[in-house]
Motif scaffolding. Structure first.
Motif, short mmCIF file in Angstrom:
data_model
loop_
_atom_site.label_atom_id
_atom_site.label_comp_id
_atom_site.label_asym_id
_atom_site.label_seq_id
_atom_site.Cartn_x
_atom_site.Cartn_y
_atom_site.Cartn_z
N ALA A 61 -31.77 12.65 -32.70
CA ALA A 61 -32.89 11.70 -32.79
C ALA A 61 -33.93 11.95 -31.71
O ALA A 61 -35.14 11.92 -31.99
CB ALA A 61 -32.35 10.27 -32.70
N PHE A 95 -37.58 6.73 -36.52
CA PHE A 95 -36.68 6.59 -35.38
C PHE A 95 -36.14 5.17 -35.29
O PHE A 95 -34.95 4.95 -35.04
CB PHE A 95 -37.42 6.96 -34.09
CG PHE A 95 -36.57 6.85 -32.85
CD1 PHE A 95 -35.73 7.88 -32.47
CD2 PHE A 95 -36.61 5.71 -32.06
CE1 PHE A 95 -34.94 7.78 -31.34
CE2 PHE A 95 -35.83 5.60 -30.92
CZ PHE A 95 -34.98 6.64 -30.56
N ARG A 98 -33.26 4.17 -37.59
CA ARG A 98 -31.93 4.70 -37.28
C ARG A 98 -31.48 4.34 -35.87
O ARG A 98 -30.44 4.82 -35.42
CB ARG A 98 -31.93 6.23 -37.42
CG ARG A 98 -31.87 6.66 -38.87
CD ARG A 98 -32.38 8.06 -39.08
NE ARG A 98 -32.15 8.49 -40.45
CZ ARG A 98 -32.84 8.06 -41.49
NH1 ARG A 98 -33.81 7.19 -41.31
NH2 ARG A 98 -32.57 8.49 -42.72
N SER A 99 -32.23 3.54 -35.16
CA SER A 99 -31.90 3.19 -33.78
C SER A 99 -31.09 1.90 -33.76
O SER A 99 -31.38 0.95 -34.49
CB SER A 99 -33.17 3.02 -32.95
OG SER A 99 -32.85 2.59 -31.65
#
Length: 371
Positions: A61, A95, A98-99
């Protein structure tokens, strides 16, 4: 496995949408003004992580974010803010989707939202529209968080659906186990009674012994047919064969096997809802099978069934103050489960030297539920 496949497919679709946004922003950034070679190269480098994502070769990431954002910074410094900043917005939003660490995400949002203001470091004032693009970055992060939350909820729903499917499978296995238990217990009890009677009169009355053995053979064949029908449900749940639910016929089977049964049936059991009628039949069947196994010789079993508009009542008595529990847990415990499933209640225990089983099955409430 199916849930994991669905989750992967959904993530791949979301990645393609984000990549399409970044690609459109890159194309518009290259055609909106003159494009020196270094600017084309910077935009191309910023597209590399998106190509990896679409190809399912996703980098870590942090590396994805660095490759997608840093090449855009010199383009913004030299060429002023513009549509190219939508590439950083798309990268930030993905980002965020998916964080799971909000502190890291907050730091990344501040860093990316500061990119539109970088030209102010080499000029006297902030470029026009910097605030709008910074707001767009924050909004993109919020969209990413919503996507993340939606993915988590969808995963939980898939897990819940899998748990429900497993629970339905367990319930079906328990139902089939109860059906097999009831069928085998009833049939073997009758067969044992017939064989025992034939053995006792074999020498004194061969004709009666032969008749008893013939009845035992008939019951065995009927039991085998019933077991085949129940096992057939494992292959085709819709292939349920018809089963007799005639209480008088059930009582007559035990009388023919030598059990003294006094029965009194009031009302029309055939008018009951099918589920209630099946449970009523199972209760009488199990009670007679237990009475035949445990009642002392010559003991009379009393079966009283009363069907009214509101409920059906069953009371079975046999002169036996003790009762061994059924092996395997499908006897009285299984009956209680079936009775509870239609909203009824069942009790069983010694009462004044007899074993009494009392059951009440509501009719109106279950019929309304079926409707």
């Amino acid at each position: 496995m199916a849930a994991r496949t669905g989750e992967t497919t959904h993530a791949a679709t979301t990645d393609r949408i984000y990549a399409a946004v970044a690609l459109v922003a890159a194309v518009l950034a290259l055609v909106e003004s003159t494009t020196p070679p270094w600017r084309v190269a910077a935009v191309a480098v910023a597209l590399v992580p998106w190509a990896l994502v679409v190809a399912r070769r996703e980098p870590p990431a942090w590396l994805f974010l660095v490759l997608a954002v840093l090449p855009v910074v010199p383009v913004v410094i030299v060429g002023d803010v513009g549509v190219v900043l939508f590439m950083t917005t798309a990268a930030l939003s993905r980002f965020a989707s998916r964080s799971v660490d909000l502190r890291v995400l907050a730091a990344v949002v501040l860093a990316v939202a500061a990119v539109p203001f970088v030209p102010a470091l080499v000029r006297d004032h902030a470029p026009n529209g910097a605030g709008y693009f910074a707001f767009g970055d924050v909004f993109g992060a919020l969209v990413g968080l919503l996507v993340w939350r939606t993915d988590r909820l969808a995963a939980r729903l898939r897990e819940a659906d899998a748990d429900l499917a497993a629970a339905r499978a367990r319930e079906e296995r328990q139902r089939i186990a109860r059906d097999v238990h009831d069928l085998v217990a009833h049939s073997l009890t009758v067969v044992v009674l017939h064989v025992g009677g034939a053995r006792r009169v074999l020498r004194a009355d061969p004709a009666a012994a032969e008749a008893a053995l013939a009845d035992a053979e008939r019951v065995c064949r009927e039991s085998l047919d019933g077991i085949r029908g129940v096992v057939g449900l494992l292959r085709d749940p819709d292939a349920r064969q018809g089963v007799s639910l005639d209480l008088a016929e059930l009582v007559g089977t035990y009388r023919a096997a030598g059990v003294a049964v006094a029965s009194r049936i009031e009302g029309d059991a055939a008018a009951l809802p099918l589920a209630t009628r099946v449970v009523l039949y199972r209760v009488v069947q199990e009670a007679l099978a237990n009475a035949a196994r445990h009642a002392p010789p010559g003991g009379a079993v009393t079966v009283a069934v009363r069907v009214a508009a509101e409920a059906a009542h069953v009371r079975v008595e046999n002169p036996h103050g003790e009762r061994r529990p059924s092996a395997g847990g499908f006897g009285l415990a299984g009956l209680r489960e079936q009775v509870a499933a239609v909203g009824g209640d069942l009790t069983g225990g010694p009462d004044a030297g007899s074993w009494v089983l009392d059951c009440r099955l509501p009719v109106v409430r279950h019929a309304a539920a079926s409707a």
